[in-house]
Structure formats: C-alpha cells, structure tokens
Write an enzyme that holds these catalytic residues in place. Sequence first.
Site, PDB file in Angstrom:
ATOM      1  CG  HIS A 140     188.672 -19.641 -44.486  1.00  0.00           C
ATOM      2  ND1 HIS A 140     189.422 -20.739 -44.822  1.00  0.00           N
ATOM      3  CD2 HIS A 140     189.172 -18.601 -45.210  1.00  0.00           C
ATOM      4  CE1 HIS A 140     190.330 -20.392 -45.720  1.00  0.00           C
ATOM      5  NE2 HIS A 140     190.190 -19.100 -45.977  1.00  0.00           N
TER       6      HIS A 140
ATOM      7  CE  LYS B 105     185.297 -22.487 -42.294  1.00  0.00           C
ATOM      8  NZ  LYS B 105     185.870 -23.822 -42.014  1.00  0.00           N
TER       9      LYS B 105
ATOM     10  NE  ARG C 156     196.040 -20.251 -40.251  1.00  0.00           N
ATOM     11  CZ  ARG C 156     195.146 -21.059 -40.799  1.00  0.00           C
ATOM     12  NH1 ARG C 156     194.075 -20.564 -41.387  1.00  0.00           N
ATOM     13  NH2 ARG C 156     195.294 -22.353 -40.759  1.00  0.00           N
TER      14      ARG C 156
ATOM     15  CG  PHE D  43     187.441 -32.925 -46.994  1.00  0.00           C
ATOM     16  CD1 PHE D  43     187.525 -31.565 -47.256  1.00  0.00           C
ATOM     17  CD2 PHE D  43     188.618 -33.629 -46.761  1.00  0.00           C
ATOM     18  CE1 PHE D  43     188.754 -30.912 -47.292  1.00  0.00           C
ATOM     19  CE2 PHE D  43     189.855 -32.990 -46.790  1.00  0.00           C
ATOM     20  CZ  PHE D  43     189.918 -31.630 -47.053  1.00  0.00           C
TER      21      PHE D  43
ATOM     22  CG  ASN E 261     186.435 -25.153 -38.658  1.00  0.00           C
ATOM     23  OD1 ASN E 261     185.807 -24.439 -39.438  1.00  0.00           O
ATOM     24  ND2 ASN E 261     187.604 -25.672 -38.967  1.00  0.00           N
TER      25      ASN E 261
ATOM     26  CB  THR F 153     191.691 -27.184 -38.673  1.00  0.00           C
ATOM     27  OG1 THR F 153     192.611 -26.303 -39.332  1.00  0.00           O
ATOM     28  CG2 THR F 153     190.535 -27.477 -39.598  1.00  0.00           C
TER      29      THR F 153
ATOM     30  NE  ARG G 139     188.824 -22.938 -37.094  1.00  0.00           N
ATOM     31  CZ  ARG G 139     189.773 -22.818 -38.003  1.00  0.00           C
ATOM     32  NH1 ARG G 139     191.033 -23.072 -37.697  1.00  0.00           N
ATOM     33  NH2 ARG G 139     189.481 -22.449 -39.233  1.00  0.00           N
TER      34      ARG G 139
END
Length: 148
Positions: free
Chosen positions: A115, A9, A85, A57, A112, A91, A102
């Site tokens: 994705h 991100k 994952r 959000f 974070n 998350t 993360r």
Amino acid sequence: MEKTFLMVKPDGVQRELIGEIVKRFETKGYKLAGAKLMQVSNQLAETHYSEHKERPFFGELVDFITSGPVFAMVWEGENVIATARKMMGKTNPLEADPSTIRGDFGISVGKNIIHGSDSAESAEREITLFFTENEIVSYEKQANNWIY
C-alpha cells in the site's frame, strides 16, 4: 522534503518480500525515515480504510490487513509520492507493468503486496495514524549530494 507512507501488506510479509521492497526504494535514492513490523488492529484498519467503508469489499479489506503482520514505512525524497506509486504499479497486478512491485510479485487485487499514499494529504494522514512523532527519524543522507 516530501514524505510518503508505504506498507508491505501481510501477503508481502509472509512471502518475505520486505527486503526486496526496501532495496528498491533505497536503490532509487530515497531515505527511510521510519519503519516497523506491526500487527494492525481492527480499529486502526477501519480508520485507515475509512474512505472505503461503504464499499462491498470493506470487510474483506479489514480482515486481510489484520490477518498478519505488516511492515509500515515512511520514505522521504523529492517526488517520493508519485515515484512510489509508479514503482508499486497498478492496483491490479494483472495490469501492472513488469518491473513494478505488483507486476513482479502481485497475484490478485486483494493480495497485491503493498500500500502507498496517493497524495500529500493521504501521506500526512497515514503517517500520523501509524507512527508517533518519535518514531520518525530526521537525519542528513550523505548520498543526497549525489542524487539531487
């Protein structure tokens, strides 16, 4: 071989974490099949996050993902979705285990770092949203004989 979509991100790009993240997946033994630095449009962001459209959000999510460049990737390998994952961590970075992406680099839920697809269906959908067929490279990774 299973494929997944991962995206560093804007916060991860700005913090220069692309190389560190790619290294973790390469070291794990996964094959990079596609990658590009890109600016996400509002339309692409809204389509990508359409499942969250009714959530409060949603607007912030779209604003954030379009606020700077992202690094979109397609990774390939056995159990790559589930393993990615786990490698990403929860998350919320405050709940993510140390040694996850993360857990090591994330600061807040809203920023974070990364994705990743949560299922085979999501992976297929996200890969086709972000990549054309010509942008995915098929090749034999010689190290696979030593991994699988």
